[in-house]
Design an enzyme around this catalytic site. Structure first.
Site, PDB file in Angstrom:
ATOM      1  N   LYS A 313       1.221  -1.273  -0.182  1.00 16.44           N
ATOM      2  CA  LYS A 313      -0.318  -0.390  -0.115  1.00 16.44           C
ATOM      3  C   LYS A 313       0.924   1.706   0.242  1.00 16.44           C
ATOM      4  O   LYS A 313       1.823   0.988   0.560  1.00 16.44           O
ATOM      5  CB  LYS A 313      -0.820   0.160   1.483  1.00 16.44           C
ATOM      6  N   CYS A 423     -18.359  20.531  26.705  1.00 15.93           N
ATOM      7  CA  CYS A 423     -19.892  21.336  26.771  1.00 15.93           C
ATOM      8  C   CYS A 423     -20.321  20.517  27.656  1.00 15.93           C
ATOM      9  O   CYS A 423     -21.046  19.676  27.486  1.00 15.93           O
ATOM     10  CB  CYS A 423     -20.688  22.293  25.647  1.00 15.93           C
ATOM     11  N   CYS A 428     -27.586  21.739  25.056  1.00 20.03           N
ATOM     12  CA  CYS A 428     -27.373  22.577  24.267  1.00 20.03           C
ATOM     13  C   CYS A 428     -27.221  21.618  22.673  1.00 20.03           C
ATOM     14  O   CYS A 428     -27.497  21.177  22.201  1.00 20.03           O
ATOM     15  CB  CYS A 428     -25.054  22.207  24.174  1.00 20.03           C
TER      16      CYS A 428
END
Ligand code: IVH
Length: 665
Positions: A313, A423, A428
């Site tokens: 690869k 948060c 929210c």
């Protein structure tokens, strides 16, 4: 032209034209050397179409008129591959290539290899009976694929008739050239349709269409590189197989080479690594195959890949672009991630305009600044990331990033835990939308057609705020149908797919609820252990940690989640709306060899993948765990088993070999 003649004449003329057109097609699309002019070709096509319209009973299945895409199927039929369609193992650097060669040399003296380009498309199996193309199928899981005959018929370099009346299966890659891909995306942009990320996705999207007109319009191509049953045709090497297939009219990639030693092999790789971008199609590596077929047979296969071949690869491509801005996004757990907003660039075949910057420490430790020229790296399907800032390209106008300590969406102050900010405001908007997206996602409830944008739009319009709202959308059907971009059909389909998810297995729902630390695997374990959600809700911390693979963190998180009244209400609502809350235990086959027994798998299974084996065990009432203990009932042993096998013997646990297991299933 007059067609009052009897059918026989007509048939003869038809055969004649088909032969001319097939030859012209081969010369044009495979040899790249046309002998008929476009006008001549069109005239023959017209004549053939006319005969077929007058005499539909004479129409041949391999008629070139079927290339225009006049077939529509209602579903993709499943196809079982007689010889499994395996994938390839990967190597990533010189030392791994040398190790591959050393392994081969243990069995084969002076091995010759065929080196090929690894085409970045999707693999396909083509079946011919008596020289006529009869079926094309995708790889699927290697054992079962999908029938895509109607679409593959439209690919111009797939011969519909072979020059010999043989039964044969060949395999190769369907791909879209870079040029066709660019033009397709240009058109889609102009029509305001979403663009394809890369040619591979575009090719895959084209063959997964029920209406073959779409595939026909996409100008797909094939390279054929594998003849599964080559010995049947008296062939002894892979190179001969390629030449044989070429002679039969298949499009075989011209850049194949036989290499006789490791230095020639490395040279081939080096050559194509540098010439890669000049090719008209995308490649993502080099395939190395042992040439001698008897030796291939001797080396055989592991459960998933041949031992006689491997794929080198290419390293993840790095490209430079400008970092225009850094914007924060909020995930469903409240975690805040800084994202790079970039000048769009193409990286490994896809256009990248956003990349992750992980967290503020990552940005500061690499001194990445807004306005910098940065390098972007993308490995396979992984989200692209900004690797580093190119300091030499600084102009002095770049600005240091300052982390905002308030939520970018709800503006509440963020809380820092380790390297990340969160948060914690449950209300929210960003978190709510992400939760809904997760609930509907493929590994969770898998609501077909419910993409991220639709969820966000429906949220903003007030149709969705809680999981249960998905199942109440039907109350707004008329309103939804009137929204721009939707019509009766698309809303009906969407509502149908929502309805269908009510039957989902419990593990999907558990994963979809987004309980902290409950990933896909844990959700499965829990749903295997508890026959319904109520039993899970009632489970104590002690009961939970008793379960294999459930530790302190997950157990605490579950107790936390289920002691919150809001979460219980949510589940209650979903229950009332008719969602399945029971695990599969009640639906499974009551196979006495498996029911309520605990299984461990070790070693390489030859006939099926581990995943499939686990699924079968579960379907038959058993439970799969990862380590052997006194509680284990049976250990299933494949080739080269590990320490689990020794432990099973020590503990006197029943051992089944693969065949015994399959017989019991
Ligand atoms: S040989 C048993 N040759 O790469 C032999 N595969 O990562 C199996 N591919 O599934 C495949 N170019 O879709 C082979 N020249 C090539 C190839 C090729 C592309 C794809 C193929 C395969 C995947 C493995």
């Amino acid at each position: 032209m007059c067609y009052n003649n009897i059918g026989d004449n007509m048939k003869q003329r038809m055969d004649e034209i088909i032969e001319i057109l097939n030859k012209a097609n081969y010369e044009y699309y495979v040899l790249d050397n046309p002998t008929l002019t476009d006008q001549e070709y069109d005239r023959y096509m017209q004549e053939l179409t006319q005969i077929e319209q007058m005499h539909p009973e004479l129409k041949r299945s391999d008629s070139p008129t079927s290339r225009v895409g006049n077939e529509v199927v209602s579903e993709f039929k499943k196809v079982t591959h007689e010889i499994p369609m395996l994938s390839l193992g990967n190597v990533f650097n010189e030392s791994e290539i040398i190790a591959f060669d050393d392994r081969i040399k243990k069995e084969v003296k002076n091995p010759n290899y065929v080196c090929e380009l690894k085409i970045d498309g999707l693999s396909v199996s083509l079946i011919y009976e008596k020289g006529k193309f009869v079926r094309a199928a995708t790889r699927g899981d290697g054992v079962t694929g999908e029938d895509i005959t109607h679409n593959v018929k439209t690919i111009k370099n797939v011969p519909l008739t072979l020059p010999e009346d043989i039964d044969i299966e060949v395999r190769g890659e369907i791909y879209m050239s870079k040029e066709v891909f660019e033009a397709l995306n240009e058109n889609r942009k102009a029509e305001n349709k979403p663009i394809f990320a890369n040619p591979r996705n575009a090719a895959a999207g084209s063959v997964r269409q029920l209406d073959s007109k779409i595939a026909a319009s996409r100008n797909l191509e094939t390279f054929i590189y594998h003849l599964p049953d080559a010995k049947k045709y008296g062939i002894n090497t892979h190179y001969e197989a390629l030449m044989f297939m070429k002679k039969l009219g298949f499009n075989v990639n011209p850049n194949i080479e036989i290499v006789k030693n490791i230095s020639e092999l490395l040279q081939y790789i080096e050559k194509w690594t540098s010439k890669r971008s000049s090719l008209p199609y995308e490649i993502d590596g080099i395939v190395i195959k042992l040439n001698d077929l008897s030796m291939q047979e001797k080396l055989g296969f592991t459960s998933r890949t041949p031992r006689w071949a491997t794929a080198y690869k290419f390293p993840a491509e790095k490209v430079l672009t400008k970092l225009k801005d850094i914007k924060l996004s909020v995930g469903r757990t409240g975690q805040v991630t800084p994202n790079a907003i970039l000048e769009p660039v193409r990286v490994m075949g896809s256009i990248v305009s956003k990349a992750t910057l992980h967290n503020e420490d990552y940005i500061y430790s690499k001194d990445i600044r807004i306005g910098d020229v940065v390098s972007i790296i993308k490995a396979g399907d992984v989200i692209p990331r900004v690797e580093e800032a190119i300091i030499e390209r600084r102009t002095g106008k770049e600005q240091k990033f300052v982390m905002d300590t308030n939520c970018p969406i709800c503006k509440m102050p963020l809380t820092k835990k380790d390297a990340f900010y969160y948060c914690l405001n449950e209300k929210c908007d960003a978190r709510s939308i992400e939760k809904l997206i997760h609930f509907a996602s493929r590994d969770a409830m898998n609501i077909d057609g419910m993409g991220e944008q639709i969820i966000e739009d429906f949220y903003n319009m007030g149709y969705l705020s809680k999981y249960s709202d998905f199942y109440k959308l039907e109350n707004y059907k008329i309103e939804l149908m009137q929204l721009e971009g939707f019509g009766e059909k698309s809303i009906t389909n969407l509502l149908d797919s929502i309805e269908n998810t009510k039957k989902n297995s419990l593990d999907r729902l558990l994963f979809g609820l987004g309980i902290r630390h409950v990933g896909k695997k844990t959700a499965k374990i829990l749903s295997q252990h508890f026959s319904n959600i109520d039993l899970l809700i009632k489970a104590t911390y002690e009961q939970l940690i008793e379960i294999e693979d459930i530790g302190d963190i997950i157990a605490k998180s579950l107790i936390d989640y289920f002691s919150d009244e809001k979460n219980l209400n949510q589940i209650e609502q979903l229950k009332k709306l008719g969602l399945n809350m029971n695990s599969k235990i009640e639906e499974i086959n009551n196979n006495e060899n498996f029911i309520n027994k605990t299984f461990v798998l070790t070693g390489t299974l030859e006939n099926i993948t581990r995943e499939k084996a686990s699924e079968l065990i579960e379907q038959n009432g058993g439970i799969v765990t990862s380590s052997v203990s006194k509680k284990t009932d049976v250990v299933i042993v494949g080739a080269n088993p590990g320490s689990k096998y020794d432990k099973a013997k020590q503990l006197n646990i029943t051992i089944w070999e693969e065949q015994e297991f399959l017989n019991k299933i």
